[in-house]
Each structure stands twice: as structure tokens, then as C-alpha cells.
Design a protein around this motif. Sequence first.
Motif, short mmCIF file in Angstrom:
data_model
loop_
_atom_site.label_atom_id
_atom_site.label_comp_id
_atom_site.label_asym_id
_atom_site.label_seq_id
_atom_site.Cartn_x
_atom_site.Cartn_y
_atom_site.Cartn_z
N GLY A 1 6.69 1.25 3.37
CA GLY A 1 5.98 1.75 2.20
C GLY A 1 6.59 1.23 0.91
N GLN A 2 5.74 0.86 -0.04
CA GLN A 2 6.24 0.27 -1.28
C GLN A 2 5.54 0.82 -2.52
N ARG A 3 4.57 1.71 -2.39
CA ARG A 3 3.79 2.18 -3.52
C ARG A 3 4.49 3.36 -4.19
N LEU A 4 5.03 3.11 -5.39
CA LEU A 4 5.81 4.14 -6.07
C LEU A 4 4.93 5.26 -6.60
N TRP A 5 3.79 4.90 -7.18
CA TRP A 5 2.91 5.95 -7.70
C TRP A 5 2.33 6.78 -6.56
N LEU A 6 2.09 6.15 -5.40
CA LEU A 6 1.63 6.91 -4.25
C LEU A 6 2.69 7.89 -3.78
N SER A 7 3.94 7.44 -3.73
CA SER A 7 5.02 8.33 -3.33
C SER A 7 5.22 9.46 -4.33
N ALA A 8 5.00 9.18 -5.63
CA ALA A 8 5.05 10.26 -6.62
C ALA A 8 3.90 11.23 -6.43
N LEU B 1 -2.64 9.46 -10.29
CA LEU B 1 -3.85 8.69 -9.98
C LEU B 1 -4.08 7.61 -11.03
N LEU B 2 -3.80 7.93 -12.28
CA LEU B 2 -3.92 6.92 -13.33
C LEU B 2 -2.94 5.79 -13.11
N GLY B 3 -1.70 6.13 -12.74
CA GLY B 3 -0.71 5.10 -12.44
C GLY B 3 -1.11 4.25 -11.25
N MET B 4 -1.68 4.87 -10.22
CA MET B 4 -2.14 4.11 -9.05
C MET B 4 -3.29 3.16 -9.42
N ASP C 1 -3.17 0.33 -6.60
CA ASP C 1 -2.65 0.82 -5.32
C ASP C 1 -3.76 1.21 -4.35
N PHE C 2 -4.91 1.60 -4.85
CA PHE C 2 -5.97 2.07 -3.96
C PHE C 2 -6.44 0.97 -3.01
N GLY C 3 -6.58 -0.23 -3.52
CA GLY C 3 -7.03 -1.33 -2.68
C GLY C 3 -6.00 -1.81 -1.69
N ALA C 4 -4.71 -1.48 -1.95
CA ALA C 4 -3.64 -1.97 -1.08
C ALA C 4 -3.25 -0.97 0.01
N LEU C 5 -3.82 0.23 -0.01
CA LEU C 5 -3.42 1.25 0.96
C LEU C 5 -3.75 0.86 2.39
N ARG C 6 -4.94 0.27 2.60
CA ARG C 6 -5.34 -0.08 3.97
C ARG C 6 -4.44 -1.16 4.55
N SER C 7 -4.10 -2.17 3.76
CA SER C 7 -3.21 -3.22 4.26
C SER C 7 -1.80 -2.68 4.49
N GLU C 8 -1.35 -1.76 3.62
CA GLU C 8 -0.02 -1.17 3.81
C GLU C 8 0.00 -0.33 5.08
#
Length: 391
Positions: free
Chosen positions: A68-75, A259-262, A267-274
Amino acid sequence: MATIIAGASPAMQEAAKTPTASPPRATAASTASPARYRPSPLVIFSACLVLIGAGGPLLLRVYFVHGGQRLWLSALLQISGWPLLLPPLCVSLFRGRRHGIANLLLPPRLVVAAAVLGGFYAVSCYVYAMGSQALPLSTSSLLLATQLAFTAVFAFLFVGLRFTPFSANAVLLLIIGPAVLGVGPGAGKPAGVTSKAYWTGFCEGIAAAALAGLVLPLVEVSMERYGRRTGPAARAPPPYSTVMQMQAVMGAAGTLVCLLGMAIKSDFGALRSEAAAFGLGETKYYLVLVWDAVSWQLLNLGIMGLITCASSLLAGIMIAVLLPLSQILAVLFLHEKFDGPKGIALVLSLWGFASYMYGEKVQQKKAEAQKSELLQQQVASKTEDIELAAP
């Protein structure tokens, strides 16, 4: 009463400072056997929620360890579990409708303050995620434990907390403890992480602790300034619906920030590949996200309950209590190395916690003795007045 117990709620502090007028017989009975302070069931329940939510930091570290690499998602995971509060909150408001639902809702000014603090808390979660990405769980947990020192300082500035030798010693030890983590070359540094990234994460962990230490007293101040009640209800702990409303408003505002940061970071488009590249598999990727959000919500609700029903300093203490539990979880499930600097830091942190708890016990005994002496003086004064009034 000259001394205010730091772990008591503002309403309890006010009640302690204002002597109650009671008949001499009842007062004498109270003087003979002074009641010892016992935490309310809501405080105990909130403390248990904090301990149950210890899995939140662990699952967040699992997310980073396995790709996992998405910081705003982890927040977002740390603050987005607030919809779970809506069903019990609706039930609580429905059961209390005989008192008027409007009287149970948060005042508008408190809602605005909670929303602003929720935004600050989202930033704190983002900074904590940045530090957790480069640090092992045990190290990030130790750094987060320093929020107690920041909470104590900000509580002194904003809430009027009075330091004792024991609390000052606890704050000092909790500052020195994380500093020991830097002893020795590469102490605590995970494999594959550069020294620059490690020390950057170290500073980010301290910054996250400072932000969290600032938010906790500000929540208490907001509750006191904008959520004050009058009449007999002012001396009773606020209903738990207030706790859930505060947490829901802060969570909703923080979720919008995340959500604004994502959206800005795409980040939304990268979730499936992650999810497809996640080390534990795509299904477990989503399970980690869901259960991490649930764990963090339990932790946040417990913290909010301690702030609302007791004090921000007690909430900071319970976060520090998570330190040994996080260490054990990291060693058992993530197979992290527990080296010498971490052991020294752990001992210093636990020493600081024990010092604070012992100081609170001493303060409570002093407060009980002062209250008993005050009641005895009241009894003597009323007895003298009765004797003088007798024919």
C-alpha cells in the motif's frame, strides 16, 4: 477545594470546588466515610474501546508492508468509520425523544468547532500515515506516545491543567523515551528504508503526535465553551449521544478533507491496480481496509468518550497505554525486531505512565482529605449556629 484532579471532568471539577449545602446529619455521615472517586461506566466503556481499537495501527502497518502506498487513503481509514455511529445514534435520540430531540443535538457553534477540529485531525492522520510508511509499527507507536507530553502542555495552556512533580516527571520521560530510538547506527530502521526516509518518518511521527496533542485539549475547550449546559444537568456527565455526535461531525469533516486529498492525488483511479498488486491478494486488500477503518473508529470513539466524560489528559494517557499492546502485536504478527533502543524507550515510556498514575493517586488522596476537612468545618459551623440559636 484548592487542588483540581486532572482526570476529573470539568463538571466534576466545578462540583468539587462548590461545597454543597446539606443537613448536618448527612454531612457528618459523609465526613465519617468519604466516598472514593470511581470512574463512571461511560469512562470505563470508553477506555475499553481505546484498547480494542489497538488493531488500527497494526492493520495500517500491514497495508504499507504489503504494498500500500496511498497516504490520503490511509488517512481516510483512520477517520472514515463514523457512519457506523449513525444507527446507535438514531436509537439513542429516539429513546430520549421525551426530553426533546432538539435538546439532545449539539449546539450549532459546537458543530462548527467540531467540524474545524475534524479537519485538523485529518491532517494529523495524514502526517501519521507519512511516518508509518517509513517506520516499523513499534517505532511509530512509541513516537505517537509522545502525544501525552504535547497534550499535557496544550492542556496547561488552554484548559488550565496544573502540573505536579509526578506529571512533570511523566512528561519528561515520555519525551526522552522516543529520543532513545535514535541511539546507534540504523537503530530500528527497517530493511530497504534509507536513513533519510527513516529520519523523515521519525520527524513526521513527532509532528503527528504534536497535532494529536493539540486537537485533544481543543475538543475539551470546545465542549466547555460551546456545549455548556445549565441547571442540575451541568453536574452530570453528558449523554453518550453527545460523544457520538461529536465523533460523527469530526469524522464527516475529516473524511471530506481526505477525499479532497485523494481527488487531488488521483488515488481513486489507482485503487484497483493497487488492490491487484497487494501482497496478500485483492480480497484481503479490501478486508484490511474495512477492518482498519472499523478499528480506528472504535479507537476514536473511545478517545472522544474520555474527553467528553473525563478530560483530554486522560484520553492522552489511554493512548499511551496502547504502547505496550502495540509492541506485542508488532512482534507477534509482523515479526518486527525488538532491539535494545526500543526496549529502553519502552521502559522509559512505561515508567512515565506509572509516574503519572501514581501522581494521580496522590492527588486524589489530597483532594479527599481537603474535602473531608472542609465538610468537618461546615459541620462544626452549623453545630455552633444551632447551639447559639437554642433558647
